[in-house]
Design a protein around this motif. Structure first.
Motif, PDB file in Angstrom:
ATOM      1  N   MET A   1       7.015 -33.581  35.383  1.00  0.00           N
ATOM      2  CA  MET A   1       7.519 -32.703  34.337  1.00  0.00           C
ATOM      3  C   MET A   1       8.647 -33.409  33.579  1.00  0.00           C
ATOM      4  O   MET A   1       9.358 -34.229  34.133  1.00  0.00           O
ATOM      5  N   ASN A   2       8.785 -33.054  32.318  1.00  0.00           N
ATOM      6  CA  ASN A   2       9.803 -33.629  31.450  1.00  0.00           C
ATOM      7  C   ASN A   2      11.110 -32.846  31.508  1.00  0.00           C
ATOM      8  O   ASN A   2      11.125 -31.657  31.799  1.00  0.00           O
ATOM      9  N   LYS A   3      12.185 -33.543  31.188  1.00  0.00           N
ATOM     10  CA  LYS A   3      13.458 -32.872  30.968  1.00  0.00           C
ATOM     11  C   LYS A   3      13.523 -32.479  29.500  1.00  0.00           C
ATOM     12  O   LYS A   3      13.006 -33.187  28.630  1.00  0.00           O
ATOM     13  N   VAL A   4      14.165 -31.358  29.226  1.00  0.00           N
ATOM     14  CA  VAL A   4      14.302 -30.865  27.857  1.00  0.00           C
ATOM     15  C   VAL A   4      15.785 -30.662  27.568  1.00  0.00           C
ATOM     16  O   VAL A   4      16.473 -29.957  28.308  1.00  0.00           O
ATOM     17  N   ARG A   5      16.242 -31.312  26.493  1.00  0.00           N
ATOM     18  CA  ARG A   5      17.629 -31.105  26.053  1.00  0.00           C
ATOM     19  C   ARG A   5      17.634 -29.924  25.087  1.00  0.00           C
ATOM     20  O   ARG A   5      16.807 -29.825  24.185  1.00  0.00           O
ATOM     21  N   ILE A   6      18.599 -29.035  25.296  1.00  0.00           N
ATOM     22  CA  ILE A   6      18.792 -27.854  24.460  1.00  0.00           C
ATOM     23  C   ILE A   6      20.144 -28.018  23.777  1.00  0.00           C
ATOM     24  O   ILE A   6      21.163 -28.132  24.456  1.00  0.00           O
ATOM     25  N   THR A   7      20.151 -28.067  22.452  1.00  0.00           N
ATOM     26  CA  THR A   7      21.388 -28.273  21.706  1.00  0.00           C
ATOM     27  C   THR A   7      21.624 -27.094  20.770  1.00  0.00           C
ATOM     28  O   THR A   7      20.728 -26.734  19.999  1.00  0.00           O
ATOM     29  N   ALA A   8      22.813 -26.506  20.844  1.00  0.00           N
ATOM     30  CA  ALA A   8      23.191 -25.447  19.900  1.00  0.00           C
ATOM     31  C   ALA A   8      23.497 -26.126  18.568  1.00  0.00           C
ATOM     32  O   ALA A   8      24.431 -26.910  18.458  1.00  0.00           O
TER      33      ALA A   8
ATOM     34  N   ILE B   1      20.675 -29.314  29.792  1.00  0.00           N
ATOM     35  CA  ILE B   1      19.457 -30.020  30.159  1.00  0.00           C
ATOM     36  C   ILE B   1      18.658 -29.120  31.093  1.00  0.00           C
ATOM     37  O   ILE B   1      19.157 -28.681  32.135  1.00  0.00           O
ATOM     38  N   SER B   2      17.418 -28.861  30.692  1.00  0.00           N
ATOM     39  CA  SER B   2      16.505 -28.106  31.543  1.00  0.00           C
ATOM     40  C   SER B   2      15.667 -29.102  32.336  1.00  0.00           C
ATOM     41  O   SER B   2      15.051 -30.004  31.762  1.00  0.00           O
ATOM     42  N   VAL B   3      15.653 -28.945  33.644  1.00  0.00           N
ATOM     43  CA  VAL B   3      14.867 -29.797  34.522  1.00  0.00           C
ATOM     44  C   VAL B   3      13.686 -28.977  35.030  1.00  0.00           C
ATOM     45  O   VAL B   3      13.870 -27.866  35.530  1.00  0.00           O
ATOM     46  N   ASP B   4      12.497 -29.513  34.867  1.00  0.00           N
ATOM     47  CA  ASP B   4      11.266 -28.839  35.312  1.00  0.00           C
ATOM     48  C   ASP B   4      11.093 -27.461  34.685  1.00  0.00           C
ATOM     49  O   ASP B   4      10.552 -26.541  35.311  1.00  0.00           O
ATOM     50  N   GLY B   5      11.586 -27.276  33.459  1.00  0.00           N
ATOM     51  CA  GLY B   5      11.396 -26.014  32.752  1.00  0.00           C
ATOM     52  C   GLY B   5      12.277 -24.882  33.233  1.00  0.00           C
ATOM     53  O   GLY B   5      12.052 -23.723  32.872  1.00  0.00           O
ATOM     54  N   GLN B   6      13.279 -25.194  34.053  1.00  0.00           N
ATOM     55  CA  GLN B   6      14.158 -24.163  34.606  1.00  0.00           C
ATOM     56  C   GLN B   6      15.333 -23.893  33.676  1.00  0.00           C
ATOM     57  O   GLN B   6      15.760 -24.758  32.921  1.00  0.00           O
ATOM     58  N   CYS B   7      15.880 -22.692  33.778  1.00  0.00           N
ATOM     59  CA  CYS B   7      17.058 -22.325  32.991  1.00  0.00           C
ATOM     60  C   CYS B   7      18.249 -23.148  33.449  1.00  0.00           C
ATOM     61  O   CYS B   7      18.586 -23.157  34.638  1.00  0.00           O
ATOM     62  N   PRO B   8      18.890 -23.862  32.514  1.00  0.00           N
ATOM     63  CA  PRO B   8      20.058 -24.657  32.900  1.00  0.00           C
ATOM     64  C   PRO B   8      21.246 -23.767  33.259  1.00  0.00           C
ATOM     65  O   PRO B   8      21.399 -22.672  32.715  1.00  0.00           O
TER      66      PRO B   8
ATOM     67  N   PHE C   1       8.977 -21.986  25.253  1.00  0.00           N
ATOM     68  CA  PHE C   1       8.932 -23.274  24.569  1.00  0.00           C
ATOM     69  C   PHE C   1       9.460 -24.388  25.469  1.00  0.00           C
ATOM     70  O   PHE C   1       8.890 -25.478  25.518  1.00  0.00           O
ATOM     71  N   VAL C   2      10.550 -24.127  26.192  1.00  0.00           N
ATOM     72  CA  VAL C   2      11.106 -25.121  27.110  1.00  0.00           C
ATOM     73  C   VAL C   2      10.089 -25.427  28.207  1.00  0.00           C
ATOM     74  O   VAL C   2       9.845 -26.601  28.535  1.00  0.00           O
ATOM     75  N   GLU C   3       9.484 -24.410  28.770  1.00  0.00           N
ATOM     76  CA  GLU C   3       8.494 -24.626  29.823  1.00  0.00           C
ATOM     77  C   GLU C   3       7.314 -25.439  29.313  1.00  0.00           C
ATOM     78  O   GLU C   3       6.821 -26.339  30.008  1.00  0.00           O
ATOM     79  N   ALA C   4       6.844 -25.138  28.108  1.00  0.00           N
ATOM     80  CA  ALA C   4       5.714 -25.884  27.533  1.00  0.00           C
ATOM     81  C   ALA C   4       6.095 -27.346  27.293  1.00  0.00           C
ATOM     82  O   ALA C   4       5.332 -28.258  27.641  1.00  0.00           O
ATOM     83  N   LEU C   5       7.265 -27.589  26.729  1.00  0.00           N
ATOM     84  CA  LEU C   5       7.718 -28.962  26.508  1.00  0.00           C
ATOM     85  C   LEU C   5       7.863 -29.705  27.833  1.00  0.00           C
ATOM     86  O   LEU C   5       7.499 -30.877  27.943  1.00  0.00           O
ATOM     87  N   ALA C   6       8.371 -29.033  28.843  1.00  0.00           N
ATOM     88  CA  ALA C   6       8.529 -29.653  30.160  1.00  0.00           C
ATOM     89  C   ALA C   6       7.183 -30.053  30.755  1.00  0.00           C
ATOM     90  O   ALA C   6       7.088 -31.053  31.471  1.00  0.00           O
ATOM     91  N   ARG C   7       6.134 -29.311  30.432  1.00  0.00           N
ATOM     92  CA  ARG C   7       4.776 -29.630  30.914  1.00  0.00           C
ATOM     93  C   ARG C   7       4.106 -30.708  30.072  1.00  0.00           C
ATOM     94  O   ARG C   7       2.968 -31.089  30.340  1.00  0.00           O
ATOM     95  N   GLY C   8       4.779 -31.162  29.008  1.00  0.00           N
ATOM     96  CA  GLY C   8       4.191 -32.183  28.149  1.00  0.00           C
ATOM     97  C   GLY C   8       3.421 -31.622  26.979  1.00  0.00           C
ATOM     98  O   GLY C   8       2.773 -32.363  26.239  1.00  0.00           O
ATOM     99  N   GLU C   9       3.472 -30.325  26.816  1.00  0.00           N
ATOM    100  CA  GLU C   9       2.819 -29.698  25.666  1.00  0.00           C
ATOM    101  C   GLU C   9       3.764 -29.775  24.475  1.00  0.00           C
ATOM    102  O   GLU C   9       4.959 -29.982  24.622  1.00  0.00           O
TER     103      GLU C   9
END
Length: 99
Positions: free
Chosen positions: A1-8, A38-45, A59-67
């Protein structure tokens, strides 16, 4: 799974709507522009606003799965999304991107 950066990216305040419709609120939002999580494995940071997370979770979960490539080419970077929280008085826009 991917990490997803969330920026305000941006905070907006609709004072006219607040004056007309909202009961006074002492403490509404702690998010600052430029703040990152940073969301790891689609989890709430840790420290993420629960309401904002509810708006972006799928959206975070989908990006973490590579979608990605939401809505057939909506974003210049297909592995990203721009999502706003659901606060109609003081919405915050968040940029989500795979890292």
């Amino acid at each position: 799974m991917n990490k997803v950066r969330i920026t305000a990216i941006r905070r907006t305040v609709y004072a006219d709507l607040m004056a007309k419709y909202e009961n006074p609120v002492e403490h509404a939002c702690d998010v600052c522009e430029g703040q990152e999580w940073i969301s790891v494995d689609g989890q709430c940071p840790e420290g993420m606003c629960p309401s904002a997370w509810g708006s972006m979770q799928e959206f975070v979960e989908a990006l973490a799965r590579g979608e990605g490539n939401f809505y057939d080419g909506w974003m210049k970077n297909p592995m990203s999304a721009m999502i706003s929280c659901n606060d109609g008085f003081r919405p915050v826009s968040f940029y989500l991107e795979v890292i």
